[in-house]
Every structure is written in structure tokens, then in C-alpha cells.
Design an enzyme around this catalytic site. Structure first.
Site, PDB file in Angstrom:
ATOM      1  N   CYS A   1       0.775  -1.178  -0.085  1.00 40.25           N
ATOM      2  CA  CYS A   1      -0.204  -0.092   0.042  1.00 40.25           C
ATOM      3  C   CYS A   1       1.038   1.340  -0.045  1.00 40.25           C
ATOM      4  CB  CYS A   1      -0.848  -0.080   1.332  1.00 40.25           C
ATOM      5  SG  CYS A   1      -1.992   1.509   1.259  1.00 40.25           S
ATOM      6  N   GLY A   2       1.068   1.820  -0.953  1.00 43.77           N
ATOM      7  CA  GLY A   2       1.965   2.721  -1.287  1.00 43.77           C
ATOM      8  C   GLY A   2       1.454   4.135  -0.557  1.00 43.77           C
ATOM      9  N   HIS A   3      -0.072   4.500  -0.775  1.00 42.86           N
ATOM     10  CA  HIS A   3      -0.518   5.864  -0.071  1.00 42.86           C
ATOM     11  C   HIS A   3      -0.384   5.499   1.189  1.00 42.86           C
ATOM     12  CE1 HIS A   3      -4.570   3.650   0.752  1.00 42.86           C
ATOM     13  NE2 HIS A   3      -4.619   4.611   1.606  1.00 42.86           N
TER      14      HIS A   3
ATOM     15  N   ASP B   1      -9.880   3.258  -5.682  1.00 42.74           N
ATOM     16  CA  ASP B   1      -8.376   4.156  -5.351  1.00 42.74           C
ATOM     17  C   ASP B   1      -8.888   5.559  -5.650  1.00 42.74           C
ATOM     18  OD1 ASP B   1      -6.052   5.359  -4.104  1.00 42.74           O
ATOM     19  OD2 ASP B   1      -5.123   3.537  -4.274  1.00 42.74           O
TER      20      ASP B   1
ATOM     21  N   GLY C   1      -0.216   4.434  -4.728  1.00 39.65           N
ATOM     22  CA  GLY C   1       1.141   4.159  -5.054  1.00 39.65           C
ATOM     23  C   GLY C   1       1.728   3.034  -5.346  1.00 39.65           C
TER      24      GLY C   1
END
Length: 338
Positions: free
Chosen positions: A92-94, A252, A257
Site C-alpha cells: 500500500c503505497g499511499h 482508489d 502508490g
């Protein structure tokens, strides 16, 4: 007055519009030798808590969050186990950006001498460079795990005809589709149709293209479908707009991300993004992540890149979530999307 059967404290952020709920207390953290093992423990032991935190009335159909854990070893500062309305994701980039902002601004974790925080997540170890800006709010550039193009120009039948998808890995597997091949564009008014198409594409890819990490099959399956529009291409710059539909139709709000990481790997493999260029990646809300190739490498015999994705997150509230023992809907509910 009846005492609550459970009290859970959280802090909520949004990263480029996408929510992220960090659990601060009231839940025993996941256990295991590694964060991937801790994800296994969360799947087994904490799924009811995930539902409580993501479903209405305490959450909503597009909620995201994490449990903060111990890292795999002393090489990282802490770990994160991610969750959303359907389950527990591997990347999970965010969320990594939001967690870095939280850890830095609250003093939970001091920066290392080089201005970084190192975070273990189920897919591997990410390094977040945190820098202050003129307005006093930090920006975060997270350097992801090695990302690569898995398959190129895979034909996929849809209700709008056959399209092609690139399948790439950025901590999770994504199928990427140019919306122009479907006669569509990435826009809010097209979201219902894109969500439906994402379900068709995911079903077809899942049936015909088994996906799993060669070293650990627990990282498996097609996580999301990325619809992208090319806005402009110039020397040293590629500009796109995308929307990622993941899980069972979750949208999203950010440019995604880990999806941006997979997109960087795909553009690099196609020769459209060089190490000196930037991907300006806009989401469905016109918020933006900046993506770059930090390094080139190989993984599983494939050409790969180490992507770097930059953005920031903002706190939206602190919560003490309560479960009344008399509540007939103790862990909440979800209604079908309109």
C-alpha cells in the site's frame, strides 16, 4: 450506563484523497517473525477488527488502514499490516506515505541521519525519505521493492470488445488498460462503467493467468485493475491520469502508490520512461503522485526497477471507536454500491 465491549483508538489520514486509518490502541498487534507472517496472523485473528474498522457505520466501502507492528529486524523502524474492506493487502503505497507522515510529525519515530524512515510491509522493505517544505508540511518519497512487467499486451475480452492489458508487479499484481482502447476516459462520471469493466478484466486474468511471487506464494492474485489515460509526453516527462479499481470494486481515490510503482516498471520496460524522467501521475480527483526510476535491477530473471513515488498525507481526525455490547450490528455492514 453499559460499558463498551471494545474501545479502539485510531488516527485517520488521507493521501491524495485516499483514506488511511492507523490503529493506535485497543487491538493486540499482529504476531509473527516477519510482517508477512503478521499478515497471516491478522487474517486468522483480526478479521473481525478489520471489518469493524472498515465497514459502516465506523468506516465506509472504500476505507483503508493498517496495524502498526514490530519490523522484521533492526534494519527497519516499524512494520505495517494493511487492510481494506475485502481483506489484507500485501502493499500500500499511499498507506506507506501516510504512515511516514504520521511517524515523523507525531514523533513516534525519529528520522535516521539520512532523513529516512524504513518500513517493513508484507511485500518487503520500503524506504521513505521525508523532507519539510516551505509551508511546513512534509512530503514523502517512498522507495519501493523491485517492480517488474510480468506480461505485455495480454488480450482480454470485455463488454466493449477485446482490449489488451499489461500485467505488472509493484508489491502486488496489477492489470493496466489504456481506456482509449475501450472508447472511454478516466473521469468521475465514467466510474460505474470502469468498475464493471474492472470486474470483467479481473475475472478473466485471474482465470487465465495465475499470478504469484516465485519466492513466497502468499503474495498472489491480481490485486487491482488500473485504467490510464496518457495526457502528455515530453522530454524527461510522462503525464497520465489513472484510476485503480481493486479488491471487490473498491476505488482508489489517489493515483495509487503501489500501482504507480507497477506503472513505472511497465513504462520502463516499454522504453517510455528513463531513469532521468518523471511520471506525473494524476488520480481520479486530480491529485498527483510523482514517480521516478531510482535504480534498475533484475528479479526472477526479469528486468526490473526500484521505483520511487512521492506524495504527502494530511491528518483528518483522531477517533475512539466504540462497540456497545447491545449493538445488533456490532461489526457494522456494507450495502451494495449504487
Amino acid at each position: 450506563m453499559t460499558a463498551p465491549s471494545r474501545l479502539i483508538s485510531t488516527v485517520d489520514y488521507h493521501t491524495a484523497g485516499e483514506p488511511f486509518r492507523i490503529v493506535l490502541g485497543g487491538v493486540r498487534p499482529p504476531r509473527g517473525a516477519t510482517v508477512l507472517d503478521k499478515r497471516d496472523d491478522a487474517i486468522t485473528r483480526l478479521d473481525d477488527i478489520r471489518v469493524l474498522l472498515t465497514h459502516e457505520p465506523r468506516g465506509h466501502a472504500d476505507m483503508y488502514g493498517c496495524f502498526v507492528t514490530e519490523p522484521d529486524d533492526d534494519g527497519a523502524d516499524f512494520g505495517l499490516v494493511f487492510f481494506h474492506r475485502e481483506g489484507f493487502s500485501t502493499a500500500c503505497g499511499h498507506g506507506s506515505i501516510a504512515a511516514a507522515v504520521w511517524a515523523y510529525t507525531t514523533g513516534h519515530t525519529p528520522l535516521r541521519d539520512d532523513g529516512t524512515l524504513v518500513i517493513d510491509v508484507p511485500s518487503g522493505r520500503v524506504t521513505c525519505t521525508v523532507r519539510d517544505t516551505a509551508d511546513g508540511h512534509p512530503r514523502v518519497a517512498f522507495r519501493n521493492i523491485a517492480s517488474y512487467l510480468h506480461a505485455q499486451d495480454v488480450p482480454v475480452p470485455t463488454r466493449r470488445g477485446t482490449t489488451t492489458t499489461d500485467i505488472a508487479y509493484g508489491g502486488a499484481f496489477y492489470a493496466m488498460v489504456d481506456t482509449r482502447t475501450l472508447g472511454l476516459e478516466v473521469s468521475r462520471d465514467r466510474l460505474p462503467e470502469l468498475i464493471g469493466l474492472a470486474a470483467e478484466i479481473k475475472t478473466h486474468v485471474t482465470k487465465n493467468h495465475p499470478l504469484a511471487d516465485p519466492e513466497d506464494p502468499r503474495i498472489n492474485g491480481l490485486y487491482g485493475v488500473i485504467f490510464h489515460d496518457r495526457i502528455a509526453t515530453a522530454e524527461g516527462r510522462v503525464e497520465e491520469r489513472n484510476v485503480t479499481v481493486f479488491a471487490d470494486g473498491q476505488v482508489d481515490r489517489s493515483p495509487c502508490g503501489s500501482g504507480t510503482s507497477a506503472r513505472i516498471a511497465t513504462l520502463a520496460a516499454r522504453g517510455e520512461l528513463t531513469e532521468n524522467a518523471v511520471l506525473v501521475n494524476h488520480g481520479i480527483l486530480d491529485t498527483t503522485f510523482l514517480g521516478r526510476i531510482a535504480a534498475s535491477t533484475t528479479v526472477y530473471g526479469k528486468s526490473a526497477v526500484i521505483p520511487e513515488v512521492e506524495g504527502t498525507a494530511y491528518v483528518t481526525g483522531y477517533n475512539t471507536l466504540v462497540v456497545d455490547p447491545r449493538d445488533e450490528l456490532p461489526t457494522g455492514f456494507l450495502l451494495p454500491s449504487s
